[in-house]
Design a protein around this motif. Sequence first.
Motif, short mmCIF file in Angstrom:
data_model
loop_
_atom_site.label_atom_id
_atom_site.label_comp_id
_atom_site.label_asym_id
_atom_site.label_seq_id
_atom_site.Cartn_x
_atom_site.Cartn_y
_atom_site.Cartn_z
N LYS A 1 0.75 -1.24 -0.01
CA LYS A 1 0.08 0.07 -0.11
C LYS A 1 0.79 1.12 0.28
CE LYS A 1 -3.89 -2.34 -0.25
NZ LYS A 1 -4.75 -2.60 -1.18
N LYS A 2 0.72 1.93 -0.48
CA LYS A 2 0.94 3.55 -0.20
C LYS A 2 0.31 4.14 0.31
CE LYS A 2 2.57 4.50 -4.96
NZ LYS A 2 3.68 5.12 -6.25
N GLY A 3 0.67 4.22 1.73
CA GLY A 3 -0.20 5.32 3.16
C GLY A 3 1.01 6.85 2.39
N CYS A 4 2.06 7.16 3.62
CA CYS A 4 2.06 8.52 3.51
C CYS A 4 3.18 8.80 1.94
CB CYS A 4 3.06 7.98 5.08
SG CYS A 4 4.55 7.15 5.70
N GLU A 5 4.59 7.28 2.40
CA GLU A 5 5.25 7.21 1.28
C GLU A 5 6.45 8.19 1.23
OE1 GLU A 5 4.87 6.93 -2.88
OE2 GLU A 5 3.20 7.85 -2.88
N GLY B 1 8.22 6.42 5.29
CA GLY B 1 8.35 5.87 6.17
C GLY B 1 8.37 5.90 7.50
N GLU B 2 6.46 6.46 7.15
CA GLU B 2 6.12 6.94 8.46
C GLU B 2 5.12 5.42 9.02
OE1 GLU B 2 6.69 9.89 11.20
OE2 GLU B 2 7.65 11.23 10.05
N CYS B 3 4.41 5.26 8.37
CA CYS B 3 3.39 4.64 8.39
C CYS B 3 3.43 2.91 8.06
CB CYS B 3 1.95 4.79 7.57
SG CYS B 3 2.22 4.26 5.77
N GLY B 4 4.48 2.37 7.67
CA GLY B 4 4.39 1.01 7.51
C GLY B 4 3.56 0.22 6.60
N ALA B 5 2.39 0.64 5.33
CA ALA B 5 1.25 0.27 4.78
C ALA B 5 2.14 -0.49 3.25
CB ALA B 5 0.32 0.98 4.46
N CYS B 6 3.67 0.08 3.25
CA CYS B 6 4.17 -0.31 2.67
C CYS B 6 5.06 -1.61 2.62
CB CYS B 6 5.22 0.47 1.10
SG CYS B 6 6.62 1.58 2.51
N CYS C 1 8.44 1.75 0.45
CA CYS C 1 8.40 3.21 -0.45
C CYS C 1 9.54 4.20 0.22
CB CYS C 1 6.82 4.45 0.86
SG CYS C 1 7.69 4.82 1.77
N ASP D 1 10.33 -0.25 4.85
CA ASP D 1 9.56 -0.04 4.48
C ASP D 1 9.53 0.29 3.10
OD1 ASP D 1 8.00 0.89 6.71
OD2 ASP D 1 9.21 2.61 6.76
S1 FES Z 1 3.43 4.43 3.00
FE1 FES Z 1 3.95 4.94 4.41
S2 FES Z 1 6.20 3.59 5.06
FE2 FES Z 1 5.87 3.40 3.02
#
Ligand code: FES
Lengths: 295, 174
Positions: B44-48, B50-55, B67, B65
């Motif tokens: 997933k693309k969340g924050c892009e 390195g904050e959210c870990g979705a990727c 992203c 991460d």
């Molecule tokens: S998209 Fe949030 S850490 Fe990569």
Amino acid sequence: MYDIKALYEAKSTANAVELLLQHPEAVIIAGGSDVLIKIRDGKLAGKELVSIYGLDELRGVELDGEENIRIGSLTSFSHIHKDPLIKKHIAVLGEAVNMVGGPQIRAIGTIGGNTCNGVTSADSASTLFAWDAIIEITGPDGIRCVPIEEFYLGPGKVDLRPGEIQTHIIIPKASWSGYKGSYIKYGMRNAMEIATTGCSVNVKLTRDKQTLKDVRIAYGVAGPIPLRAKSTEEKVRGRAVNRETADLIGELVLGDVNPRDSWRAAKDFRLHLCQTMAVRAFEEAVARAGGEISG
Amino acid sequence: MADEIRQFKQVTCTINGVRRTTMVDVRASLTDMLRNDYRLTSVKKGCEVGECGACTVLIDGEAFDSCIYLAVWADGKDIITLEGLEGPNGELSDIQQAFIDETAIQCGFCSPGFILTAKEILDSGKLYTDDELRKLLSGHLCRCTGYDNIFRAVKKTMLRRLNKPVPEEFFKAE
Ligand code: FES
Ligand code: FES
């Protein structure tokens, strides 16, 4: 997609030096957890990059013939944290880098990058200051070594000349042998946090554990760059290991630090932190060295 | 910019057990490559930033991460995405099933990342304390579940894999 003008991937340390000389405007990218974010921010958008991430020769921790600890600049925080040599000789460094960001950031972030971006809040920096680390730099004229205190020139500025890259961080045997350390990070939350202030202390006690043979006190975010509380160290060296000495350290450090107001914390609060953290880190380091502070 | 030259590089890596090669734009993140070239949209693309870990994906067994990882760096690496956890007949893995059983999923945006970090934790074969588990999971944001159910799903799977007794309260959702 990142806004990158061109990417040059170094094949070896020597090749990295060549690439940097050929492209003097290029920015060095190691793990990228700072550089890529600055590209997203726009601060480094549109630049040429020289990537050194692929240089496995700059990864790992080893003891050299004189038992100095040599840490490759591209070693990730998570690998430093797990490394048996670090655990055995300078455990506090492994603990400090285990407080950087979150697990995925520690997998990509490198100790060399953490010191080369020149920021005062770097979790590894205060501990490396406390260990009197030596920075090994490779450039067009070969290798040169500078003490970490001289490597930091100012906020965001380090002593890297054109064509140079940081290749190793060395903890000389004389700096680690017989010392025990402790690092405290103060932040608003437990993960994904930049230190409000960080304090790293290490001590060497006499054989009977009664006297302080040596003490080194280092801070992050107590000034524009990481710093050592030099005058405090001088005044308490040779004193008895007891409560008075611990409290004296807390008083004296105020003369060595120079924190400022920022959106993260007020200057007064940071001064309070500097004082309290020095005392607590000192107490912990003494306990780890086998000493005792009563009361 | 008129003088802009697009730069590409051939990248060969193992993705979910299969060796794959593609030409990537050097400006691409690993997230871009996995989603656009390989259609692995669990990444997933969340924050892009390195904050959210979705990727999060596993690279040589470690959670990163994707992203903030350049696609060109993936050359020669072994990458696992959530799609790689599927069994031969589409079965879910134990950790995925535990996420369902513990209601550790609501919108599901954070789940692929969390599950891959959990995979690294579980594959280590170690028994972690609650505090250690929380720290190991701390590189992910979830805006729905409040984390508790995610923590339980991971802990339960860890205990099961290590043949340790699973406390009673873990079964109430099943
Ligand atoms: S998209 Fe949030 S850490 Fe990569
Ligand atoms: S389930 Fe929605 S963000 Fe975690």
